[in-house]
Design an enzyme around this catalytic site. Structure first.
Site, PDB file in Angstrom:
ATOM      1  N   CYS A   2       0.646  -1.210   0.112  1.00  0.00           N
ATOM      2  CA  CYS A   2       0.107  -0.116   0.098  1.00  0.00           C
ATOM      3  C   CYS A   2       0.759   1.223   0.063  1.00  0.00           C
ATOM      4  O   CYS A   2       1.998   1.367   0.744  1.00  0.00           O
ATOM      5  CB  CYS A   2      -1.054  -0.106   1.060  1.00  0.00           C
ATOM      6  SG  CYS A   2      -0.195  -0.551   2.554  1.00  0.00           S
ATOM      7  N   ARG A  27       5.389  -2.480  -4.895  1.00  0.00           N
ATOM      8  CA  ARG A  27       4.945  -2.775  -3.374  1.00  0.00           C
ATOM      9  C   ARG A  27       3.968  -3.727  -3.191  1.00  0.00           C
ATOM     10  O   ARG A  27       3.755  -4.320  -2.152  1.00  0.00           O
ATOM     11  CB  ARG A  27       4.950  -1.771  -2.362  1.00  0.00           C
ATOM     12  CG  ARG A  27       6.037  -0.705  -2.248  1.00  0.00           C
ATOM     13  CD  ARG A  27       5.709   0.640  -1.695  1.00  0.00           C
ATOM     14  NE  ARG A  27       5.387   0.578  -0.007  1.00  0.00           N
ATOM     15  CZ  ARG A  27       6.301   0.786   0.855  1.00  0.00           C
ATOM     16  NH1 ARG A  27       7.346   1.613   0.187  1.00  0.00           N
ATOM     17  NH2 ARG A  27       6.170   0.806   2.013  1.00  0.00           N
ATOM     18  N   TRP A  75      -3.760  -2.095  -0.667  1.00  0.00           N
ATOM     19  CA  TRP A  75      -3.780  -3.712  -0.372  1.00  0.00           C
ATOM     20  C   TRP A  75      -4.791  -3.987   0.563  1.00  0.00           C
ATOM     21  O   TRP A  75      -4.514  -3.871   1.658  1.00  0.00           O
ATOM     22  CB  TRP A  75      -2.244  -4.029  -0.030  1.00  0.00           C
ATOM     23  CG  TRP A  75      -1.867  -5.493   0.006  1.00  0.00           C
ATOM     24  CD1 TRP A  75      -1.596  -5.961  -1.297  1.00  0.00           C
ATOM     25  CD2 TRP A  75      -1.682  -6.449   0.940  1.00  0.00           C
ATOM     26  NE1 TRP A  75      -0.986  -7.427  -0.391  1.00  0.00           N
ATOM     27  CE2 TRP A  75      -1.495  -7.659   0.341  1.00  0.00           C
ATOM     28  CE3 TRP A  75      -2.169  -6.172   2.288  1.00  0.00           C
ATOM     29  CZ2 TRP A  75      -1.496  -9.016   1.391  1.00  0.00           C
ATOM     30  CZ3 TRP A  75      -2.015  -7.218   3.114  1.00  0.00           C
ATOM     31  CH2 TRP A  75      -1.716  -8.588   2.718  1.00  0.00           C
ATOM     32  N   ASN A 100      -3.077   3.933   4.932  1.00  0.00           N
ATOM     33  CA  ASN A 100      -2.318   2.684   5.160  1.00  0.00           C
ATOM     34  C   ASN A 100      -2.464   1.973   6.697  1.00  0.00           C
ATOM     35  O   ASN A 100      -2.049   2.691   7.546  1.00  0.00           O
ATOM     36  CB  ASN A 100      -0.809   2.769   4.814  1.00  0.00           C
ATOM     37  CG  ASN A 100      -0.841   3.006   3.367  1.00  0.00           C
ATOM     38  OD1 ASN A 100      -1.530   2.915   2.626  1.00  0.00           O
ATOM     39  ND2 ASN A 100       0.623   3.567   3.085  1.00  0.00           N
ATOM     40  N   GLY A 101      -2.825   0.646   6.551  1.00  0.00           N
ATOM     41  CA  GLY A 101      -2.788   0.087   7.910  1.00  0.00           C
ATOM     42  C   GLY A 101      -4.133  -0.539   8.285  1.00  0.00           C
ATOM     43  O   GLY A 101      -4.895  -0.599   7.361  1.00  0.00           O
ATOM     44  N   GLU A 483      14.311 -21.150   1.219  1.00  0.00           N
ATOM     45  CA  GLU A 483      14.227 -19.970   0.466  1.00  0.00           C
ATOM     46  C   GLU A 483      13.926 -20.440  -1.153  1.00  0.00           C
ATOM     47  O   GLU A 483      13.052 -19.664  -1.821  1.00  0.00           O
ATOM     48  CB  GLU A 483      15.671 -19.016   0.450  1.00  0.00           C
ATOM     49  CG  GLU A 483      15.587 -17.753  -0.375  1.00  0.00           C
ATOM     50  CD  GLU A 483      14.921 -16.843   0.036  1.00  0.00           C
ATOM     51  OE1 GLU A 483      13.919 -16.959   0.889  1.00  0.00           O
ATOM     52  OE2 GLU A 483      14.804 -15.876  -0.939  1.00  0.00           O
ATOM     53  N   LYS A 487      10.805 -18.638  -2.968  1.00  0.00           N
ATOM     54  CA  LYS A 487      10.639 -18.111  -4.379  1.00  0.00           C
ATOM     55  C   LYS A 487       9.799 -18.908  -5.490  1.00  0.00           C
ATOM     56  O   LYS A 487       9.362 -18.011  -6.256  1.00  0.00           O
ATOM     57  CB  LYS A 487      12.440 -18.027  -4.836  1.00  0.00           C
ATOM     58  CG  LYS A 487      13.312 -17.032  -4.609  1.00  0.00           C
ATOM     59  CD  LYS A 487      12.773 -15.863  -4.503  1.00  0.00           C
ATOM     60  CE  LYS A 487      12.273 -15.377  -3.160  1.00  0.00           C
ATOM     61  NZ  LYS A 487      12.848 -14.656  -2.459  1.00  0.00           N
ATOM     62  N   GLU A 490       6.200 -18.000  -4.365  1.00  0.00           N
ATOM     63  CA  GLU A 490       5.900 -16.596  -4.782  1.00  0.00           C
ATOM     64  C   GLU A 490       5.662 -16.196  -6.022  1.00  0.00           C
ATOM     65  O   GLU A 490       4.739 -15.525  -6.450  1.00  0.00           O
ATOM     66  CB  GLU A 490       7.041 -15.627  -4.114  1.00  0.00           C
ATOM     67  CG  GLU A 490       7.144 -15.632  -2.661  1.00  0.00           C
ATOM     68  CD  GLU A 490       8.302 -14.764  -2.167  1.00  0.00           C
ATOM     69  OE1 GLU A 490       8.018 -13.946  -1.516  1.00  0.00           O
ATOM     70  OE2 GLU A 490       9.391 -15.010  -2.783  1.00  0.00           O
ATOM     71  N   HIS A 506      10.729 -39.304   7.493  1.00  0.00           N
ATOM     72  CA  HIS A 506       9.783 -39.194   8.481  1.00  0.00           C
ATOM     73  C   HIS A 506       8.397 -38.633   7.894  1.00  0.00           C
ATOM     74  O   HIS A 506       7.697 -38.116   8.809  1.00  0.00           O
ATOM     75  CB  HIS A 506      10.230 -38.259   9.539  1.00  0.00           C
ATOM     76  CG  HIS A 506      11.654 -38.690  10.414  1.00  0.00           C
ATOM     77  ND1 HIS A 506      11.662 -40.078  10.990  1.00  0.00           N
ATOM     78  CD2 HIS A 506      12.773 -38.302  10.290  1.00  0.00           C
ATOM     79  CE1 HIS A 506      12.896 -39.997  11.482  1.00  0.00           C
ATOM     80  NE2 HIS A 506      13.751 -39.401  10.964  1.00  0.00           N
ATOM     81  N   LYS A 605       5.142  -6.047  -1.141  1.00  0.00           N
ATOM     82  CA  LYS A 605       6.639  -5.471  -0.545  1.00  0.00           C
ATOM     83  C   LYS A 605       6.534  -4.793   0.760  1.00  0.00           C
ATOM     84  O   LYS A 605       5.588  -4.139   0.779  1.00  0.00           O
ATOM     85  CB  LYS A 605       7.332  -4.880  -1.504  1.00  0.00           C
ATOM     86  CG  LYS A 605       8.869  -4.977  -1.307  1.00  0.00           C
ATOM     87  CD  LYS A 605       9.564  -5.706  -2.373  1.00  0.00           C
ATOM     88  CE  LYS A 605      10.906  -5.860  -2.123  1.00  0.00           C
ATOM     89  NZ  LYS A 605      11.600  -6.843  -2.288  1.00  0.00           N
TER      90      LYS A 605
HETATM   91  N1  GLU Z   1      -7.058  -1.469   5.791  1.00  0.00           N
HETATM   92  C1  GLU Z   1      -7.351  -0.582   4.566  1.00  0.00           C
HETATM   93  C2  GLU Z   1      -8.044  -0.967   3.639  1.00  0.00           C
HETATM   94  O1  GLU Z   1      -8.366  -2.557   3.392  1.00  0.00           O
HETATM   95  C3  GLU Z   1      -5.923   0.206   4.011  1.00  0.00           C
HETATM   96  C4  GLU Z   1      -5.302  -1.168   3.378  1.00  0.00           C
HETATM   97  C5  GLU Z   1      -3.939  -0.459   3.009  1.00  0.00           C
HETATM   98  O2  GLU Z   1      -3.003  -0.278   3.816  1.00  0.00           O
HETATM   99  O3  GLU Z   1      -3.725  -0.309   1.723  1.00  0.00           O
HETATM  100  O4  GLU Z   1      -8.908  -0.670   2.801  1.00  0.00           O
END
Ligand code: GLU
Length: 610
Positions: A2, A27, A75, A100-101, A483, A487, A490, A506, A605
């Site tokens: 985000c 990201r 995100w 963000n968050g 790792e 990869k 991912e 095992h 990211k």
């Molecule tokens: N929690 C918020 C959402 O889902 C923000 C997500 C983010 O950090 O992009 O919209």
């Protein structure tokens, strides 16, 4: 993960916002949007699911009329990937917010705001912020005070930027658990979640600290700490070194970054090994005073960085004479752990903002650790600022979501730590010499490993129709197998598991059949004979193997085994060298599968949410 970009200027800023979002694309995100505010107080908002390009197309060639604006790549954490859930969110056509968050008490706040008559247009936790600010603004005299009153009610993590149609030219921002940086211009100012977004418009940056709020206009920036006191934050000049530039001759950033590893390792070592000793300031000023006391190392990290930590445990215990535990940050932070005497808390993170790892670092300050060290790629990150010591990996900007050069340079930093602690704990001359000569030889060895590219590309089609795979290694190669498996998962979306080869019998042996390729990492080390027995166990059950091996390990290709010879290197640096062919394998398999290599689905990211 985000991204946020904001600007207040005399010129139209929609193009700056979109360019900023483009620079944060790496990201990982699922939708994008922006809102601009004109001098007359009208807000124009455009949002799209998918790529920033879709947002750019929707805006068209003429910049929007606004001179103040906020933009976001989302995100999703709460609510699906829809246009309605994309940011900015707007309350009553007046308060616009990007965030963000995660707001943890969003359900309670939503109910309170609905009772006050607010109508919600999205399923996000974020939307409570804009209505809350709007509500507070009814009684507070200005936007700053309204945001201050609103964020006091928020629980969780946020980096948020707010604008108000009644106060054109002003942005109010708050940081708690999600990074924000102010970019200073002449007659214009900016805000972003990462300085990378703003490098085309400024090189002057001011980093907000936890709990800070800022009041930003075209001509002024005022920062207040968590107690509400006006504070001065240092202005840093960026030399643009962290700017990724373009992909150059490469098709993807990931491939470019794989090929940058010899240079990245050279940079990570530059000036830090002096006459076979670790330079005094390699881990920051005064580091040796702390490192000389260390008797135990607790490593905490996530994902790829966790694998680097796992390799380091083998090294630290066998050469530096200290015990070492390694733990995933999201587990460590919620567990009551025993703190050993004179223990050093080592965090490893490419971005230095990984939410769980950062929380573990903060937790360690309440416990009786002797000190903290971070191994990190971003000098201005929270982890670097909040740790006693740091080792900057100097890998340069890593844009591919799947980490490559950050990992190998972390391993360099960890070998340097072995040397630095070992210097005080009587490391043997043999070990010291092996580390020093190994590190010096490493860039050239990585260059040789990169020459395997064509051979690996040629075998990648054999994986493209597979659904599952198994990676095997022993000793320091076990985390490298992990790792390699990560990869492949991912970026090619093939299910991949890694096992310490001795664990096969095992349980996982039951999975072996001709449809599940088994990738074996086999340098010529002291565990080679043991590994060979494990290889025979797979062969006896009809498994098909791909063995990355030292020529002197004497593996021979046959119907059940394809041997890829990796040029000989010292056992000590083999985990770093053998990482390269595994990175190349996942890259070329992903190319055949046609996945989005640099921005694989669902991933981000710099994981700034827990
Ligand atoms: N929690 C918020 C959402 O889902 C923000 C997500 C983010 O950090 O992009 O919209």
């Amino acid at each position: 993960m985000c991204g946020i970009v904001g600007a207040t200027s005399e010129r139209r800023i929609s193009e700056i916002l979109v360019e900023g979002l483009k620079r944060l694309e790496y990201r990982g995100y699922d939708s994008a949007g922006l809102a601009v505010l004109s001098e007359s107080g009208s807000i124009e908002c455009v949002r799209r699911t998918g790529k920033v390009q879709a947002l750019k197309d929707a805006i068209g060639d003429t910049p929007l009329a606004g001179t103040t604006g906020i933009a976001h790549t989302r995100w999703a954490t709460h609510g699906g990937v829809t246009e309605a859930n994309a940011h900015p969110h707007i309350s009553e056509n007046c308060i616009a917010v990007v965030h963000n968050g995660i707001i943890e008490n969003h359900e309670k706040l939503r109910a309170q705001l609905q009772a006050l008559g607010y109508v919600f247009n999205s399923d996000t936790d974020t939307e409570v912020i804009c209505h809350l600010v709007h509500h507070q603004r009814k009684t507070e005299s200005d936007l700053f005070k309204a945001v201050q009153a609103a964020v006091r009610q928020l629980e969780g993590a946020y980096g948020t930027v707010v604008m108000d149609c009644r106060e054109p030219g002003r942005l109010v921002v708050a940081r708690s658990g999600s990074p924000l940086v102010i970019g200073l211009g002449i007659g214009e100012n900016f805000i972003a979640s990462d300085q990378l977004a703003l490098l085309p418009v400024t090189r002057q940056f001011m980093y907000l600290e936890e709990g800070d709020m800022a009041d930003i206009t075209r001509t002024s920036v005022k920062v207040y700490d968590r107690s509400g006191a006006l504070v001065q934050r240092d202005v840093h000049e960026s030399d643009g070194q962290y700017d990724a530039g373009g992909k150059g001759q490469y098709r993807h950033f990931m491939l470019k970054e794989i090929h940058e590893q010899p240079t990245a390792v050279r940079n990570a070592l530059e000036g830090r090994l002096v006459h076979g000793q670790v330079a005094d300031d390699a881990f920051g000023p005064g580091s040796m005073d702390l490192l000389k006391d260390i008797e135990h190392v607790q490593i905490v990290a996530c994902g790829t960085s966790y694998h680097a930590g796992m390799v380091a445990r083998y090294w630290l215990e066998s050469m530096a004479g200290v015990s070492c535990n390694v733990e995933i940050a999201s587990e460590f932070r919620y567990r009551k752990s025993h703190v050993h005497r004179n223990s050093l808390l080592v965090t490893i993170s490419q971005s230095g903002e990984t939410a769980d790892t950062l929380a573990a670092l903060r937790l360690s300050k309440e416990l009786s650790y002797r000190g903290s060290l971070t191994i990190c790629n971003v000098a201005t990150s929270s982890m670097v600022r909040e740790s006693d010591l740091n080792y900057m990996t100097r890998a340069g900007a890593e844009i591919g979501v799947a980490s490559t050069k950050a990992f190998t340079t972390q391993l360099v930093g960890l070998l340097m730590l072995v040397l630095a602690i070992g210097q005080h704990r009587g490391i043997s001359d043999k070990c010291r010499n092996a580390i020093v000569s190994g590190l010096q030889a490493l860039p050239a060895k990585l260059e040789e490993a990169l020459l395997l590219s064509d051979e690996i590309e040629a075998l990648a089609p054999e994986f493209a129709d597979k659904f599952h795979s198994l990676f095997l290694g022993r000793g320091t190669q076990y985390p490298i197998a992990m790792e390699g498996a990560l990869k492949l998962k991912e970026i090619s979306y093939i299910h991949a598991e890694a096992y310490a080869a001795g664990e096969l019998k095992h349980g996982p042996l039951a999975l072996i059949d001709a449809d599940m390729p088994v990738i074996v990492v086999a340098p010529n080390d002291e565990l080679l004979e043991k590994l060979k027995s494990n290889v025979e166990e797979v062969r006896a059950r009809g498994g098909i193997m791909y063995v990355f091996a030292d020529k002197d390990a004497h593996f021979k290709s046959d119907t059940s085994m394809r041997v890829i010879n990796v040029s000989h290197c010292d056992e000590l640096i083999a985990p770093i060298v053998y990482t390269i062919p595994l990175q190349l394998l996942s890259y070329f398999v992903a190319i055949i599968k046609g996945t989005d290599v640099d921005q694989p689905r669902n991933l981000a990211k710099s994981v700034t949410v827990e």
